[in-house]
Design a protein around this motif. Sequence first.
Motif, mmCIF file in Angstrom:
data_model
loop_
_atom_site.group_PDB
_atom_site.id
_atom_site.type_symbol
_atom_site.label_atom_id
_atom_site.label_comp_id
_atom_site.label_asym_id
_atom_site.label_seq_id
_atom_site.Cartn_x
_atom_site.Cartn_y
_atom_site.Cartn_z
ATOM 1 N N THR A 147 -3.403 0.647 6.023
ATOM 2 C CA THR A 147 -4.407 0.875 7.073
ATOM 3 C C THR A 147 -5.409 -0.270 7.128
ATOM 4 O O THR A 147 -5.678 -0.814 8.202
ATOM 5 N N VAL A 148 -5.977 -0.630 5.992
ATOM 6 C CA VAL A 148 -7.009 -1.669 6.004
ATOM 7 C C VAL A 148 -6.411 -3.059 6.189
ATOM 8 O O VAL A 148 -7.039 -3.927 6.794
ATOM 9 N N ALA A 149 -5.185 -3.271 5.712
ATOM 10 C CA ALA A 149 -4.538 -4.569 5.930
ATOM 11 C C ALA A 149 -4.214 -4.762 7.409
ATOM 12 O O ALA A 149 -4.405 -5.858 7.954
ATOM 13 N N LEU A 150 -3.736 -3.704 8.068
ATOM 14 C CA LEU A 150 -3.475 -3.803 9.509
ATOM 15 C C LEU A 150 -4.759 -4.062 10.294
ATOM 16 O O LEU A 150 -4.741 -4.722 11.330
ATOM 17 N N SER A 151 -5.856 -3.540 9.783
ATOM 18 C CA SER A 151 -7.158 -3.737 10.429
ATOM 19 C C SER A 151 -7.771 -5.088 10.071
ATOM 20 O O SER A 151 -8.833 -5.435 10.575
ATOM 21 N N GLN A 152 -7.101 -5.825 9.189
ATOM 22 C CA GLN A 152 -7.535 -7.148 8.735
ATOM 23 C C GLN A 152 -8.957 -7.094 8.174
ATOM 24 O O GLN A 152 -9.788 -7.942 8.447
ATOM 25 N N SER A 153 -9.190 -6.069 7.392
ATOM 26 C CA SER A 153 -10.501 -5.849 6.786
ATOM 27 C C SER A 153 -10.564 -6.467 5.401
ATOM 28 O O SER A 153 -9.595 -6.402 4.644
ATOM 29 N N PRO A 154 -11.716 -7.016 5.038
ATOM 30 C CA PRO A 154 -11.886 -7.511 3.673
ATOM 31 C C PRO A 154 -11.766 -6.403 2.623
ATOM 32 O O PRO A 154 -11.554 -6.685 1.453
ATOM 33 N N THR A 155 -11.884 -5.150 3.041
ATOM 34 C CA THR A 155 -11.739 -4.052 2.092
ATOM 35 C C THR A 155 -10.310 -3.946 1.571
ATOM 36 O O THR A 155 -10.061 -3.226 0.602
ATOM 37 N N SER A 156 -9.384 -4.669 2.178
ATOM 38 C CA SER A 156 -7.988 -4.569 1.741
ATOM 39 C C SER A 156 -7.818 -4.995 0.287
ATOM 40 O O SER A 156 -6.933 -4.490 -0.401
ATOM 41 N N SER A 157 -8.676 -5.890 -0.216
ATOM 42 C CA SER A 157 -8.525 -6.327 -1.610
ATOM 43 C C SER A 157 -8.742 -5.157 -2.576
ATOM 44 O O SER A 157 -8.062 -5.071 -3.604
ATOM 45 N N HIS A 158 -9.659 -4.254 -2.260
ATOM 46 C CA HIS A 158 -9.902 -3.080 -3.100
ATOM 47 C C HIS A 158 -8.638 -2.225 -3.188
ATOM 48 O O HIS A 158 -8.202 -1.854 -4.282
ATOM 49 N N TYR A 159 -8.045 -1.934 -2.040
ATOM 50 C CA TYR A 159 -6.862 -1.083 -2.010
ATOM 51 C C TYR A 159 -5.622 -1.831 -2.500
ATOM 52 O O TYR A 159 -4.720 -1.229 -3.073
ATOM 53 N N ARG A 160 -5.585 -3.138 -2.308
ATOM 54 C CA ARG A 160 -4.485 -3.943 -2.849
ATOM 55 C C ARG A 160 -4.470 -3.836 -4.370
ATOM 56 O O ARG A 160 -3.419 -3.617 -4.972
ATOM 57 N N ASP A 161 -5.638 -3.952 -4.985
ATOM 58 C CA ASP A 161 -5.716 -3.876 -6.447
ATOM 59 C C ASP A 161 -5.295 -2.498 -6.958
ATOM 60 O O ASP A 161 -4.594 -2.390 -7.971
ATOM 61 N N LEU A 162 -5.718 -1.446 -6.261
ATOM 62 C CA LEU A 162 -5.341 -0.095 -6.672
ATOM 63 C C LEU A 162 -3.827 0.110 -6.559
ATOM 64 O O LEU A 162 -3.198 0.672 -7.462
ATOM 65 N N LEU A 163 -3.242 -0.369 -5.457
ATOM 66 C CA LEU A 163 -1.799 -0.217 -5.280
ATOM 67 C C LEU A 163 -1.032 -1.094 -6.268
ATOM 68 O O LEU A 163 0.008 -0.678 -6.787
ATOM 69 N N ALA A 164 -1.537 -2.277 -6.552
ATOM 70 C CA ALA A 164 -0.868 -3.165 -7.513
ATOM 71 C C ALA A 164 -0.749 -2.490 -8.874
ATOM 72 O O ALA A 164 0.278 -2.620 -9.555
ATOM 73 N N ALA A 165 -1.767 -1.740 -9.264
ATOM 74 C CA ALA A 165 -1.729 -1.044 -10.542
ATOM 75 C C ALA A 165 -0.762 0.136 -10.520
ATOM 76 O O ALA A 165 -0.202 0.506 -11.551
ATOM 77 N N GLU A 166 -0.534 0.698 -9.332
ATOM 78 C CA GLU A 166 0.356 1.854 -9.195
ATOM 79 C C GLU A 166 1.810 1.447 -8.988
ATOM 80 O O GLU A 166 2.717 2.036 -9.569
ATOM 81 N N ASP A 167 2.046 0.447 -8.112
ATOM 82 C CA ASP A 167 3.416 0.050 -7.774
ATOM 83 C C ASP A 167 3.398 -1.364 -7.192
ATOM 84 O O ASP A 167 3.306 -1.552 -5.978
#
Length: 195
Positions: free
Chosen positions: A60-80
């Motif tokens: 969602t945030v990556a499609l929106s090209q939001s700087p908040t994507s780094s927060h969710y990228r890090d969380l997902l990287a730790a999960e999968d």
Amino acid sequence: MPTDVIDQLVGIAPGDALDALRDQRPNARANAQASYDALFHSDEREEVGQRERLAIAYWTVALSQSPTSSHYRDLLAAEDADLLAALEAALPEALTEGPYGDYPAGPLTVENVAGLVWAPDAALSAAAGERLAAALAHTHLLVYRPRDSSADALQALLDAGWSTTGIVTLSQLVAFLSFQLRVVAGLTVLKGELA
């Protein structure tokens, strides 16, 4: 004091001007954090697992090209990390402008705009699985083509194995993240003006 995710994303420190500004709306501040906690720290994961939540959040945030994507990228990287890599590989083809879609026949149809109808490619579908791939396509629709939400779009999720409750949670995730990234964008602008 527990971490407030919006403060973290904007870089608001206790006692600074934006902290004082946010303190003027304590219920709004608390409710935004409570929504985040309910969506990402819930014990109820039968309908939507944590991997799915984090993938939808990042998407969602990556499609929106939001700087908040780094927060969710890090969380997902730790999960999968493999799923994150597949999403990042698919992102350039999924990015577009918007909003697109068609209004029902009437005075607003002059605002109809055709745009990208995206679906996961084979590599992303393999990494995500059919159920999550359907959710990623639906997320793309909600971000770029909300006017095109329909019974058929919901049926595609049901056909992929989503329950009604899971679809509601998926929609809540996208709606919350759309809200959050706009709050972060607004506070970031204010932070620049107050600096």
